[in-house]
Structures are given as structure tokens and as C-alpha cells.
Design a protein around this motif. Structure first.
Motif, mmCIF file in Angstrom:
data_model
loop_
_atom_site.group_PDB
_atom_site.id
_atom_site.type_symbol
_atom_site.label_atom_id
_atom_site.label_comp_id
_atom_site.label_asym_id
_atom_site.label_seq_id
_atom_site.Cartn_x
_atom_site.Cartn_y
_atom_site.Cartn_z
ATOM 1 N N TRP A 219 0.864 -1.175 0.000
ATOM 2 C CA TRP A 219 0.000 0.000 0.000
ATOM 3 C C TRP A 219 0.902 1.226 0.000
ATOM 4 O O TRP A 219 1.776 1.350 0.853
ATOM 5 N N TRP A 220 0.728 2.104 -0.940
ATOM 6 C CA TRP A 220 1.564 3.305 -1.046
ATOM 7 C C TRP A 220 3.044 2.954 -1.089
ATOM 8 O O TRP A 220 3.880 3.594 -0.457
ATOM 9 N N GLY A 221 3.376 1.891 -1.795
ATOM 10 C CA GLY A 221 4.769 1.517 -2.005
ATOM 11 C C GLY A 221 5.406 0.715 -0.889
ATOM 12 O O GLY A 221 6.573 0.350 -0.986
ATOM 13 N N ALA A 222 4.667 0.426 0.187
ATOM 14 C CA ALA A 222 5.254 -0.247 1.349
ATOM 15 C C ALA A 222 4.220 -1.169 2.005
ATOM 16 O O ALA A 222 3.036 -1.123 1.669
ATOM 17 N N PRO A 223 4.659 -2.002 2.956
ATOM 18 C CA PRO A 223 3.706 -2.848 3.685
ATOM 19 C C PRO A 223 2.732 -2.013 4.506
ATOM 20 O O PRO A 223 3.010 -0.856 4.824
ATOM 21 N N PRO A 224 1.583 -2.584 4.871
ATOM 22 C CA PRO A 224 0.633 -1.859 5.717
ATOM 23 C C PRO A 224 1.257 -1.438 7.044
ATOM 24 O O PRO A 224 2.179 -2.084 7.549
ATOM 25 N N ASP B 181 -1.739 -3.786 -6.368
ATOM 26 C CA ASP B 181 -2.595 -3.445 -7.498
ATOM 27 C C ASP B 181 -1.805 -2.773 -8.624
ATOM 28 O O ASP B 181 -2.222 -2.809 -9.770
ATOM 29 N N SER B 182 -0.670 -2.195 -8.312
ATOM 30 C CA SER B 182 0.151 -1.546 -9.339
ATOM 31 C C SER B 182 0.765 -2.588 -10.266
ATOM 32 O O SER B 182 1.012 -3.717 -9.861
ATOM 33 N N PRO B 183 1.071 -2.195 -11.501
ATOM 34 C CA PRO B 183 1.852 -3.081 -12.363
ATOM 35 C C PRO B 183 3.259 -3.227 -11.780
ATOM 36 O O PRO B 183 3.834 -2.252 -11.274
ATOM 37 N N TYR B 184 3.809 -4.425 -11.834
ATOM 38 C CA TYR B 184 5.127 -4.655 -11.250
ATOM 39 C C TYR B 184 6.185 -3.779 -11.914
ATOM 40 O O TYR B 184 7.079 -3.268 -11.240
ATOM 41 N N TRP B 185 6.094 -3.577 -13.238
ATOM 42 C CA TRP B 185 7.096 -2.767 -13.923
ATOM 43 C C TRP B 185 7.110 -1.334 -13.376
ATOM 44 O O TRP B 185 8.166 -0.730 -13.251
ATOM 45 N N TYR B 186 5.943 -0.819 -13.011
ATOM 46 C CA TYR B 186 5.874 0.529 -12.455
ATOM 47 C C TYR B 186 6.493 0.566 -11.056
ATOM 48 O O TYR B 186 7.284 1.455 -10.733
ATOM 49 N N PHE B 187 6.134 -0.401 -10.225
ATOM 50 C CA PHE B 187 6.679 -0.506 -8.869
ATOM 51 C C PHE B 187 8.196 -0.655 -8.913
ATOM 52 O O PHE B 187 8.913 -0.063 -8.104
ATOM 53 N N SER B 188 8.681 -1.428 -9.882
ATOM 54 C CA SER B 188 10.112 -1.695 -9.984
ATOM 55 C C SER B 188 10.882 -0.535 -10.618
ATOM 56 O O SER B 188 11.810 0.002 -10.019
ATOM 57 N N LEU B 189 10.482 -0.149 -11.817
ATOM 58 C CA LEU B 189 11.263 0.835 -12.569
ATOM 59 C C LEU B 189 11.076 2.267 -12.087
ATOM 60 O O LEU B 189 12.040 3.030 -12.000
ATOM 61 N N PHE B 190 9.853 2.652 -11.793
ATOM 62 C CA PHE B 190 9.594 4.044 -11.434
ATOM 63 C C PHE B 190 9.678 4.308 -9.938
ATOM 64 O O PHE B 190 10.054 5.384 -9.516
ATOM 65 N N GLN B 191 9.310 3.329 -9.130
ATOM 66 C CA GLN B 191 9.353 3.520 -7.683
ATOM 67 C C GLN B 191 10.597 2.906 -7.037
ATOM 68 O O GLN B 191 10.916 3.232 -5.902
ATOM 69 N N GLY B 192 11.270 2.012 -7.716
ATOM 70 C CA GLY B 192 12.484 1.409 -7.175
ATOM 71 C C GLY B 192 12.242 0.337 -6.120
ATOM 72 O O GLY B 192 13.107 0.074 -5.299
ATOM 73 N N LYS B 193 11.050 -0.262 -6.122
ATOM 74 C CA LYS B 193 10.692 -1.344 -5.183
ATOM 75 C C LYS B 193 10.921 -0.965 -3.716
ATOM 76 O O LYS B 193 11.576 -1.679 -2.971
ATOM 77 N N PRO B 194 10.405 0.178 -3.263
ATOM 78 C CA PRO B 194 10.704 0.628 -1.897
ATOM 79 C C PRO B 194 10.276 -0.358 -0.810
ATOM 80 O O PRO B 194 11.028 -0.590 0.138
ATOM 81 N N GLY B 195 9.083 -0.928 -0.915
ATOM 82 C CA GLY B 195 8.614 -1.870 0.105
ATOM 83 C C GLY B 195 9.433 -3.138 0.148
ATOM 84 O O GLY B 195 9.700 -3.684 1.219
ATOM 85 N N HIS B 196 9.855 -3.616 -1.015
ATOM 86 C CA HIS B 196 10.691 -4.823 -1.064
ATOM 87 C C HIS B 196 12.066 -4.555 -0.447
ATOM 88 O O HIS B 196 12.587 -5.359 0.324
#
Length: 192
Positions: free
Chosen positions: A83-88, A130-145
Motif C-alpha cells: 500500500w503506497w509503495g510499502a507494507p501496511p 494493485d500496481s503493475p510490477y514494472w511501475y513498482f520496480s522501474l519508477f518507484q524502485g521497489k521501496p517496500g521490497h
């Protein structure tokens, strides 16, 4: 016999994450593992680390039990949404309260790096978004992971930490969700 602690971090009851956790547990048990579980929404604790580490609040009974189960386990499995790039907040608050200095890590006077007190354990993160993985990975840099793997679990010595991500869950149909449940069941079987 592998000892697994399954931590369900989605605060929403009846979530798809619960189905994923059940599928993983079924697979691991069928392969001979002993699985214990925690559903964070059912625990009674304050997720706010009020006072920080200098004025730590006393651990509630459910958090004492959580520490005992983490100590018991060889392998930790976290199931949660992004949620919002990170865990709840519930999962982050749980980790803030449970992975305390003296239990999960210890600062050393002669080193800038901590002593890792949870070495010998491994982890799997089963994450939905809910986000596409490519967006979470490339644009956000996988912050929650990165936060869960590097800043929290590996900081405490838990390694390896493997991540399974299911993206665009809100748009997935029944067939896709069944495929994901089977994939998670197979992950449990391989570890068990």
C-alpha cells in the motif's frame, strides 16, 4: 523437519492474502514441515513504538509470543499487500515492536554495524499489489521490497530473503488467482 512461521500482515479479514497464506501452509504441511501462524489483525498490541528504543514500552503478551515463535522458526513467511509503495502500517508497527535491540540485533560500541541476532533463519515475502510490477520496480524502485529485505530482515541476520510478487491483483480474474494460489502452494511444498 522444517519449522515455518507464517505471518499474515494484511489487516483486512477475508483478503486474498489469507487465501495465499492458506495455500502456502497447505503445501508446506503436505511436504512435512511444521507450520505455526500469526494473523497480525488478531493480535492485541500497540503498533506505535512510543518512546523509541530509549523508553521502550513493555511488550504485550501477543508480542512476547511472536518473539518466541520467531526464535522457534527456521523460516519466516510474510504475506501482505503493498500500500503506497510499502507494507501496511500494522506490519511495520509489528516489526518495530518485535524486532527490538537485544532480541533481533545488538549495537556494538566498536562497530557501526550491528550484531545480527537472527542469523540462521531465512524468509519468503509473498506480496500482493494493485500496481503493475514494472511501475513498482522501474519508477518507484521497489521501496517496500527493499525495506523488508535489506533494511529490516537482513539487518537482523535473516538471509536469504526471497520475494514472490503478484501484481495487478485487483484486475486479476478467478483463473489467474487460482494459478497464483497453486504457485504459492508449490513454494510451500518445496520448502517443506
Amino acid at each position: 523437519m522444517k519449522k515455518i512461521l507464517l505471518i499474515q500482515g494484511n489487516p483486512v479479514k477475508g483478503s486474498y492474502g489469507e487465501a495465499l497464506a492458506a495455500a502456502y501452509q497447505k503445501g508446506a504441511v503436505s511436504a512435512g514441515a511444521v507450520v505455526k501462524s500469526l494473523r497480525l489483525a488478531d493480535l492485541d498490541f500497540n503498533p506505535n513504538l512510543a518512546g523509541g528504543y530509549k523508553n521502550k514500552p513493555q511488550l504485550e503478551d501477543d508480542l512476547v509470543l511472536a518473539q518466541q515463535l520467531i526464535s522457534w522458526a527456521d523460516h519466516l513467511v510474510f504475506v501482505y499487500p503493498i500500500w503506497w509503495g510499502a507494507p501496511p502500517a500494522l506490519l511495520k508497527g509489528f516489526l518495530d515492536r518485535v524486532l527490538m535491540p537485544g532480541y533481533a540485533f545488538s549495537y556494538k560500541k566498536d562497530s557501526s554495524l550491528p550484531q545480527q541476532l537472527l542469523k540462521g533463519k531465512s524468509a519468503r515475502l509473498i506480496v500482493t499489489m494493485d500496481s503493475p510490477y514494472w511501475y513498482f520496480s522501474l519508477f518507484q524502485g521497489k521501496p517496500g521490497h527493499r525495506m523488508m529485505k535489506k533494511s529490516i530482515l537482513q539487518f537482523c541476520g535473516i538471509n536469504p530473503v526471497k520475494i514472490t510478487t503478484f501484481s495487478q491483483v485487483g484486475k486479476a480474474g478467478d483463473e489467474k488467482r487460482k494459478q497464483w494460489l497453486e504457485a504459492v502452494n508449490q513454494l510451500g511444498k518445496k520448502l517443506g
